[in-house]
Design an enzyme around this catalytic site. Sequence first.
Site: not given
Ligand code: BES
Ligand code: MN
Length: 475
Positions: A257, A331
């Site tokens: 990230k 997931r």
């Molecule tokens: N934990 C994150 C989702 C999230 C983002 C929760 C911001 C709270 C605040 C999750 O694991 C994630 O990173 N999801 C990605 C998925 C994508 C790579 C398909 C997302 O939502 O960007």
């Molecule tokens: Mn994630």
Amino acid sequence: MITVSFAKSVKSSDVFVFATVNGKVKNSELSNADLKIIQNALKQSKFVAQSEKIMTVWGSAGKTIIAGVKDEADLTFQNLGGNLVSAVKEDETAVYYPATDSVNEVVQVAFGLLLGSYRFDKYLTKETADKKLKLKKMTFITDNPAQAKKLFQEKQIIAESVYLARDLCSEPANALTPKIFADKIKDLSNSGLSVDILTVKELKAKKFGMLLSVAQGSANEPRVAVMKWIGNPKKKTFDLGLVGKGVTFDSGGISLKPGANMGDMKQDMTGAAVVTATMRSFALRQVKQNIIGIVGLVENMPSGTATRPGDIVTSLSGQTVEILNTDAEGRLVLGDCLWYMQSTYGVKKIVDLATLTGAVMMALGEEYAGLFANNDVLADNLTTAGQETGEHLWRLPMNKAYNKMLDSPIADMKNIGGRYAGGSTAACFLGRFIKEDTVWAHLDIAGVDSSEKGTPTCPKGSSGWGVRLLNAFIK
Ligand code: BES
Ligand code: MN
Ligand code: ZN
């Protein structure tokens, strides 16, 4: 936690709170002088027309707070209780004189007071007045203290459980590794839950392939915790299963990230915290149903042992997954836990909670959690429980077209859809680990897991969203 008590009268107090509904005070408790002071103050302000308003005046006995509500809804009273926290903050004891004869008023205001006075201050070594709370005790005046006390018992358990969820979510990831989280869950055995912890050895033996692929980059081993509450021993099956995402820190893994706000990802275990806290509340409330909670506890880190984008893993269900983005890890954790719950415990009705996608946060913000369900009755019951508790749900679609976006040419599926409809493709991914005859709902709580500015019943920070909703739902 502030001590709440109920009484017919009190002898002395640092501060006196008089509640009003539509600007009307119950005057039986007031001296004529105070009644005049209050009525004057009410007349001079626009107080009457405003709800959940608070005004401080000086009455004959000392600091006097006039607290107003416009209607008598439970949530209005809870908000009023929450707003009282900042109004009485320099004082240690307070007494609340209700505006109505209803026992429900004092119970709801007291509940809101507890919810709104939560503080996570264990790491503040220097006392800062507004961060640490001075208020120690509030006594609620009522004609029927015994009944109020009885009704409040359940609210107190729920409030403590919300505190537990908020505490877990507020802890930094170095203080809440999967193992430490699992140990804390084990400690809940004394509330009447039966708890099993699966260690990495057992997870390997059982073939939690997706969950382990998320964990393998981290020096902190994963755990899966199984909590059971048997409130109806005659029945041999579970009425409900709860599954929670417990990523104690989500760096994104090799699909790292960006740095900004990455610290928020210590809260990527909110689903697991809420499931844990809810199971605790069911046990202490002695709910007359059989409920099982399973949480997947892992840390998602980049390292030489981490899963690479492009890797293919075999899930517990036997289906293979091409991992194209290691940041779509929740997931993977949930898919194995959902499958485990159905295949090992035969659960036929499941609700999962997860901070799953930024997409749902973008769509719904802090106001609603995303609801995805394969059953309309379950969806409606959850939505209704959300309206009752103020933890609102908005249903979003899950259909074949979204599901198809997960097809992979070289494995049974990929772990990401495309650029669009991220919440729906994530839900469809989970749906691939739900059996035909399982009634299931997925709550994407990425937007509601914390409050940026704070609300009357949730100070700025972790919200513990879902504990109240699920307690209303089970009823
Ligand atoms: N934990 C994150 C989702 C999230 C983002 C929760 C911001 C709270 C605040 C999750 O694991 C994630 O990173 N999801 C990605 C998925 C994508 C790579 C398909 C997302 O939502 O960007
Ligand atoms: Mn994630
Ligand atoms: Zn995540």
